[in-house]
Write a protein that holds these residues in place. Structure first.
Motif, PDB file in Angstrom:
ATOM      1  N   UNK A 177       0.815  -1.219   0.000  1.00 31.78           N
ATOM      2  CA  UNK A 177       0.000   0.000   0.000  1.00 31.78           C
ATOM      3  C   UNK A 177       0.848   1.269   0.000  1.00 31.78           C
ATOM      4  N   UNK A 178       2.157   1.132   0.076  1.00 31.53           N
ATOM      5  CA  UNK A 178       3.026   2.289   0.193  1.00 31.53           C
ATOM      6  C   UNK A 178       2.884   3.215  -1.021  1.00 31.53           C
ATOM      7  N   UNK A 179       2.828   4.517  -0.745  1.00 26.20           N
ATOM      8  CA  UNK A 179       2.787   5.506  -1.809  1.00 26.20           C
ATOM      9  C   UNK A 179       1.429   5.717  -2.445  1.00 26.20           C
ATOM     10  N   UNK A 180       0.404   5.027  -1.982  1.00 20.72           N
ATOM     11  CA  UNK A 180      -0.945   5.237  -2.500  1.00 20.72           C
ATOM     12  C   UNK A 180      -1.275   4.462  -3.757  1.00 20.72           C
ATOM     13  N   UNK A 181      -0.343   3.605  -4.234  1.00 17.43           N
ATOM     14  CA  UNK A 181      -0.591   2.895  -5.493  1.00 17.43           C
ATOM     15  C   UNK A 181      -1.718   1.870  -5.361  1.00 17.43           C
ATOM     16  N   UNK A 182      -1.796   1.185  -4.224  1.00 17.93           N
ATOM     17  CA  UNK A 182      -2.865   0.201  -4.035  1.00 17.93           C
ATOM     18  C   UNK A 182      -4.227   0.899  -3.994  1.00 17.93           C
ATOM     19  N   UNK A 183      -4.293   2.041  -3.294  1.00 24.37           N
ATOM     20  CA  UNK A 183      -5.557   2.787  -3.221  1.00 24.37           C
ATOM     21  C   UNK A 183      -5.955   3.316  -4.594  1.00 24.37           C
ATOM     22  N   UNK A 184      -4.978   3.748  -5.378  1.00 26.91           N
ATOM     23  CA  UNK A 184      -5.263   4.217  -6.731  1.00 26.91           C
ATOM     24  C   UNK A 184      -5.811   3.091  -7.599  1.00 26.91           C
ATOM     25  N   UNK A 185      -5.171   1.940  -7.531  1.00 26.22           N
ATOM     26  CA  UNK A 185      -5.648   0.802  -8.325  1.00 26.22           C
ATOM     27  C   UNK A 185      -7.048   0.394  -7.902  1.00 26.22           C
ATOM     28  N   UNK A 186      -7.298   0.409  -6.600  1.00 25.25           N
ATOM     29  CA  UNK A 186      -8.619   0.060  -6.090  1.00 25.25           C
ATOM     30  C   UNK A 186      -9.682   1.023  -6.609  1.00 25.25           C
ATOM     31  N   UNK A 187      -9.353   2.322  -6.605  1.00 24.60           N
ATOM     32  CA  UNK A 187     -10.308   3.313  -7.092  1.00 24.60           C
ATOM     33  C   UNK A 187     -10.579   3.132  -8.578  1.00 24.60           C
TER      34      UNK A 187
END
Length: 218
Positions: A177-187
Motif C-alpha cells: 500500500x506504500x505511496x498510495x498505489x494500491x488505493x489508486x488501483x482500487x479506485x
C-alpha cells in the motif's frame, strides 16, 4: 508584472470556473516571493498549494505576514478569506492520517467560496462509523473521498449515495500500500458506477473537479 519564469493566469476562473493557484513544490523561495509580489501588485487573491512548513519558513517576514498559512494542508492564501456558501460539497476522510489531503481539498474549496465539512475517520475498518453519518452524506451534492491503504472506502461510499464521488487515493500505508498505489488501483478498478478518480494526494484537483461539477449543474 510577470517574470519571464512565470505567467499568472488571472483569466482562468472566468474561462474554466476554477481560480488561479500556484503549486509551490519545486519552486525556490525567490520564485515564490516574486509570484506573491506580482499578485499583490495586481491586487489579486491567490491560492498557494504544496507549500511545506520548511519552505514557508524561508520566505521573508513581510511575505509570511500577508499569507494565511495552514501547515496542516500545506496551503496559503493571499488576500484573505471570503464569505462561504453551503453549496453541498462534502469531504470524507477514511482515517486521521488522510487529513492533510482532505484539508487541502477543504482549503481549496474555501478559497472558491464553498463551505465543506470534513467527515473524518470513517474508514471501512469500522463500517459503523460511516453508516452513522449516512444521512449527512446522502444530503451532499458532491462528495470527495480521501483514503489510503487499500482504498476500500471509495467503492463502499459510491455504492451508498446518489451524489458523484471523487476518489482521492492517499499516500498512506506501507508494504504493497506504500505511496498510495494500491488505493489508486482500487479506485480505478471499482465496480461502483459513477466513481471518478484523481491523482494520489491531489486534494486540490478533487476540489477543482467538485467546483466544476456544481458549475455544470447550474
Amino acid at each position: 508584472m510577470d517574470s519571464p519564469e512565470f505567467q499568472l493566469d488571472w483569466d482562468r476562473e472566468r474561462r474554466t470556473g476554477v481560480a488561479e493557484a500556484v503549486f509551490c513544490q519545486g519552486k525556490s523561495p525567490d520564485q515564490i516571493e516574486c509570484i506573491v509580489e506580482a499578485a499583490l501588485t495586481d491586487g489579486r487573491r491567490l491560492l498557494l498549494t504544496r507549500l511545506s512548513g520548511a519552505a514557508h519558513a524561508t520566505l521573508r517576514t513581510g511575505t509570511q505576514d500577508v499569507l494565511d498559512y495552514d501547515p496542516s494542508s500545506s496551503t496559503a492564501v493571499l488576500g484573505g478569506g471570503i464569505a462561504l456558501a453551503a453549496t453541498g460539497i462534502g469531504i470524507v476522510a477514511a482515517g486521521t492520517s488522510d487529513m492533510a489531503v482532505a484539508r487541502e481539498a477543504q482549503r481549496t474549496l474555501a478559497f472558491g467560496g464553498h463551505r465543506a465539512e470534513i467527515i473524518a475517520d470513517v474508514g471501512v475498518a469500522g463500517l459503523w462509523r460511516l453508516l452513522a453519518r449516512l444521512d449527512e452524506l446522502r444530503a451532499c451534492r458532491v462528495l470527495i473521498a480521501v483514503a489510503g491503504m487499500e482504498g476500500a472506502l471509495f467503492s463502499v461510499l459510491a455504492g451508498l449515495v446518489a451524489a458523484p464521488v471523487i476518489a482521492v487515493p492517499a499516500s498512506v500505508g506501507y508494504g504493497v500500500a506504500e505511496g498510495g498505489k494500491a488505493a489508486l488501483s482500487s479506485a480505478l478498478a471499482s465496480c461502483a458506477p459513477g466513481l471518478v478518480v484523481v491523482n494520489i494526494d491531489n486534494g486540490f484537483g478533487a476540489a477543482a473537479a467538485a467546483i466544476k461539477m456544481l458549475r455544470a449543474a447550474g
